[in-house]
Design a protein around this motif. Structure first.
Motif, mmCIF file in Angstrom:
data_model
loop_
_atom_site.group_PDB
_atom_site.id
_atom_site.type_symbol
_atom_site.label_atom_id
_atom_site.label_comp_id
_atom_site.label_asym_id
_atom_site.label_seq_id
_atom_site.Cartn_x
_atom_site.Cartn_y
_atom_site.Cartn_z
ATOM 1 N N LEU A 1 -74.366 0.106 -59.174
ATOM 2 C CA LEU A 1 -75.605 0.320 -58.435
ATOM 3 C C LEU A 1 -75.925 1.797 -58.169
ATOM 4 C CD1 LEU A 1 -77.580 -1.845 -57.712
ATOM 5 C CD2 LEU A 1 -76.698 -1.879 -55.383
ATOM 6 N N PRO A 2 -74.949 2.650 -57.818
ATOM 7 C CA PRO A 2 -75.297 4.062 -57.591
ATOM 8 C C PRO A 2 -75.887 4.741 -58.814
ATOM 9 C CG PRO A 2 -73.147 3.583 -56.651
ATOM 10 C CD PRO A 2 -73.537 2.385 -57.459
ATOM 11 N N ALA A 3 -75.656 4.195 -59.996
ATOM 12 C CA ALA A 3 -76.201 4.796 -61.219
ATOM 13 C C ALA A 3 -77.659 4.434 -61.443
ATOM 14 C CB ALA A 3 -75.370 4.366 -62.428
ATOM 15 N N VAL A 4 -78.151 3.404 -60.729
ATOM 16 C CA VAL A 4 -79.512 2.937 -60.984
ATOM 17 C C VAL A 4 -80.425 3.019 -59.760
ATOM 18 C CG1 VAL A 4 -78.759 1.408 -62.834
ATOM 19 C CG2 VAL A 4 -78.850 0.526 -60.510
ATOM 20 N N THR A 5 -79.873 3.266 -58.568
ATOM 21 C CA THR A 5 -80.707 3.336 -57.370
ATOM 22 C C THR A 5 -80.061 4.237 -56.320
ATOM 23 O OG1 THR A 5 -81.809 2.049 -55.627
ATOM 24 C CG2 THR A 5 -79.640 1.312 -56.317
ATOM 25 N N SER A 6 -80.897 4.787 -55.469
ATOM 26 C CA SER A 6 -80.414 5.586 -54.333
ATOM 27 C C SER A 6 -80.756 4.905 -53.015
ATOM 28 C CB SER A 6 -81.033 6.989 -54.378
ATOM 29 O OG SER A 6 -82.457 6.913 -54.356
ATOM 30 N N ASP A 7 -81.173 3.657 -53.079
ATOM 31 C CA ASP A 7 -81.535 2.892 -51.885
ATOM 32 C C ASP A 7 -80.278 2.618 -51.058
ATOM 33 O OD1 ASP A 7 -82.278 0.966 -49.995
ATOM 34 O OD2 ASP A 7 -83.795 0.099 -51.309
ATOM 35 N N ALA A 8 -80.165 3.293 -49.914
ATOM 36 C CA ALA A 8 -78.968 3.167 -49.078
ATOM 37 C C ALA A 8 -78.764 1.738 -48.589
ATOM 38 C CB ALA A 8 -79.058 4.121 -47.893
ATOM 39 N N ARG A 9 -79.863 1.020 -48.356
ATOM 40 C CA ARG A 9 -79.752 -0.355 -47.874
ATOM 41 C C ARG A 9 -79.069 -1.236 -48.915
ATOM 42 N NH1 ARG A 9 -82.779 -4.686 -48.744
ATOM 43 N NH2 ARG A 9 -84.308 -3.422 -49.884
ATOM 44 N N LEU A 10 -79.427 -1.058 -50.175
ATOM 45 C CA LEU A 10 -78.807 -1.847 -51.241
ATOM 46 C C LEU A 10 -77.362 -1.417 -51.468
ATOM 47 C CD1 LEU A 10 -81.712 -1.972 -53.861
ATOM 48 C CD2 LEU A 10 -80.967 -3.795 -52.319
ATOM 49 N N LEU A 11 -77.109 -0.131 -51.404
ATOM 50 C CA LEU A 11 -75.771 0.371 -51.678
ATOM 51 C C LEU A 11 -74.770 -0.075 -50.618
ATOM 52 C CD1 LEU A 11 -76.633 4.009 -52.815
ATOM 53 C CD2 LEU A 11 -75.962 2.086 -54.256
ATOM 54 N N ARG A 12 -75.242 -0.318 -49.394
ATOM 55 C CA ARG A 12 -74.331 -0.722 -48.313
ATOM 56 C C ARG A 12 -73.868 -2.169 -48.442
ATOM 57 N NH1 ARG A 12 -77.669 2.547 -44.902
ATOM 58 N NH2 ARG A 12 -78.935 0.715 -44.403
ATOM 59 N N ARG A 13 -74.561 -2.964 -49.244
ATOM 60 C CA ARG A 13 -74.160 -4.362 -49.393
ATOM 61 C C ARG A 13 -72.796 -4.458 -50.078
ATOM 62 N NH1 ARG A 13 -79.783 -7.128 -51.619
ATOM 63 N NH2 ARG A 13 -81.033 -6.797 -49.701
ATOM 64 N N LYS A 14 -72.134 -5.564 -49.852
ATOM 65 C CA LYS A 14 -70.828 -5.777 -50.481
ATOM 66 C C LYS A 14 -70.961 -5.716 -51.999
ATOM 67 C CE LYS A 14 -68.776 -8.686 -46.862
ATOM 68 N NZ LYS A 14 -68.185 -10.011 -46.559
ATOM 69 N N VAL A 15 -69.949 -5.152 -52.635
ATOM 70 C CA VAL A 15 -69.949 -5.039 -54.085
ATOM 71 C C VAL A 15 -69.563 -6.379 -54.689
ATOM 72 C CG1 VAL A 15 -68.956 -3.862 -56.084
ATOM 73 C CG2 VAL A 15 -69.379 -2.589 -53.978
ATOM 74 N N THR A 16 -70.469 -6.962 -55.466
ATOM 75 C CA THR A 16 -70.198 -8.244 -56.106
ATOM 76 C C THR A 16 -69.365 -8.024 -57.371
ATOM 77 O OG1 THR A 16 -72.204 -8.107 -57.445
ATOM 78 C CG2 THR A 16 -72.395 -9.136 -55.261
ATOM 79 N N ASN A 17 -68.836 -9.112 -57.919
ATOM 80 C CA ASN A 17 -68.066 -9.010 -59.165
ATOM 81 C C ASN A 17 -68.909 -8.464 -60.307
ATOM 82 O OD1 ASN A 17 -65.699 -9.949 -58.029
ATOM 83 N ND2 ASN A 17 -66.118 -12.083 -58.518
ATOM 84 N N THR A 18 -70.195 -8.842 -60.331
ATOM 85 C CA THR A 18 -71.073 -8.350 -61.384
ATOM 86 C C THR A 18 -71.236 -6.834 -61.276
ATOM 87 O OG1 THR A 18 -72.292 -10.439 -61.456
ATOM 88 C CG2 THR A 18 -73.378 -8.495 -62.379
#
Length: 227
Positions: free
Chosen positions: A75-92
Motif C-alpha cells: 500500500l505505501p507504494a500506491v497511496t499516501s492516505d494515512a487512514r488507509l495505511l493505518r489499517r491492519k495489513v492483510t495477507n494480500t
C-alpha cells in the motif's frame, strides 16, 4: 488472476520458510513458549519476538502498548492516505509487498503485533554476540525509520530492522541459516546428477529446443563448477 498469484506465493513462502525452521530464530517452533510479558513489565526499547509456524516476527517496543515493526506492504507504494495505511495489513497486502519489495515500518498495539501468538521478550540477546544499546536509543532508532521502506525477504526484513535498532548493526540469523543450507545444497555433488537427470527427462518429454537444451546443460554445469 490475483487470487491465483496470491495462492502460488503462499505456497512458495511455505516451502521457503520450511528451510528456515531449524534456524536459531525459530528455536521456539514446536515448543510451548513462556507466557506473554505483561505490558507493565515491558520497557521502551525491548525486543519482542512472535514465533510463527516456520519463522519469527520481530518488533521494538515503544511504550504505551505500542510496537514498531517492519512488515511487507504494497500500500505505501500506491497511496499516501494515512487512514488507509493505518489499517491492519492483510495477507494480500503483505504478499504483494514481498513481490514488489516494498514494506512499511509501522506502529501497532502489542495485541495486533502478536496476532494471537505469544510474545517473547529479549530472547535474541542470548543469540546475538553484540552489545545491547540503551532502551531509549533503540526506541528512537525505530521511530526514526517509521514509514515506507524497501523490503527484501533475505536482506532487509523485520529481523534486520530490530537488530539495527537494538544492537546497532543489521543482521538476520534466519537469513544466515538459509544461506548455510543453500551453500550445502550447491556443494552437494549429488544435486549435479539430479539436475542432469531432470534435464535429460525434460529433453525427452519436451523435445530438443533452445528453451530446453540450454537449461539442461547450463544448470548442471553451474552446479558442478560451484560444488
Amino acid at each position: 488472476m490475483l487470487d491465483t498469484l496470491i495462492f502460488l506465493l503462499e505456497k512458495f513462502f511455505f516451502f521457503f520458510f520450511s528451510f528456515l525452521s531449524s534456524s536459531p530464530c525459530s528455536r521456539y517452533v514446536g515448543h510451548a513458549p513462556p507466557p506473554p510479558p505483561h505490558a507493565a513489565v515491558l520497557r521502551r526499547g525491548d525486543l519482542l519476538e512472535v514465533p510463527r509456524t516456520l519463522f519469527t516476527h520481530f518488533g521494538i517496543y515503544l511504550g504505551n502498548n505500542r510496537v514498531a515493526h517492519l512488515i511487507p506492504d504494497i500500500l505505501p507504494a500506491v497511496t499516501s492516505d494515512a487512514r488507509l495505511l493505518r489499517r491492519k495489513v492483510t495477507n494480500t497486502r503483505l504478499l504483494l509487498g514481498v513481490l514488489a519489495k516494498r514494506a512499511s515500518v509501522r506502529v501497532d498495539s502489542v495485541e495486533d503485533f502478536a496476532y494471537g501468538a505469544r510474545v517473547l521478550l529479549n530472547t535474541m540477546d542470548r543469540a546475538v554476540n553484540r552489545r545491547v544499546l540503551p532502551g531509549e536509543e533503540a526506541a528512537r532508532r525505530a521511530e526514526c525509520l517509521l514509514g515506507s521502506a524497501p523490503y527484501s525477504l533475505l536482506w532487509n526484513n523485520c529481523e534486520h530492522f530490530v537488530t539495527w535498532c537494538r544492537y546497532g548493526a543489521a543482521s538476520s540469523l534466519q537469513t544466515e541459516q538459509f544461506c548455510q543450507w543453500l551453500t550445502l545444497l550447491i556443494r552437494d555433488q549429488r544435486n549435479v546428477a539430479l539436475a542432469a537427470l531432470l534435464g535429460l527427462l525434460s529433453l525427452a518429454y519436451l523435445g530438443v529446443s533452445s528453451g530446453t537444451t540450454l537449461p539442461a546443460i547450463i544448470i548442471p554445469f553451474t552446479l558442478w563448477m560451484a560444488s
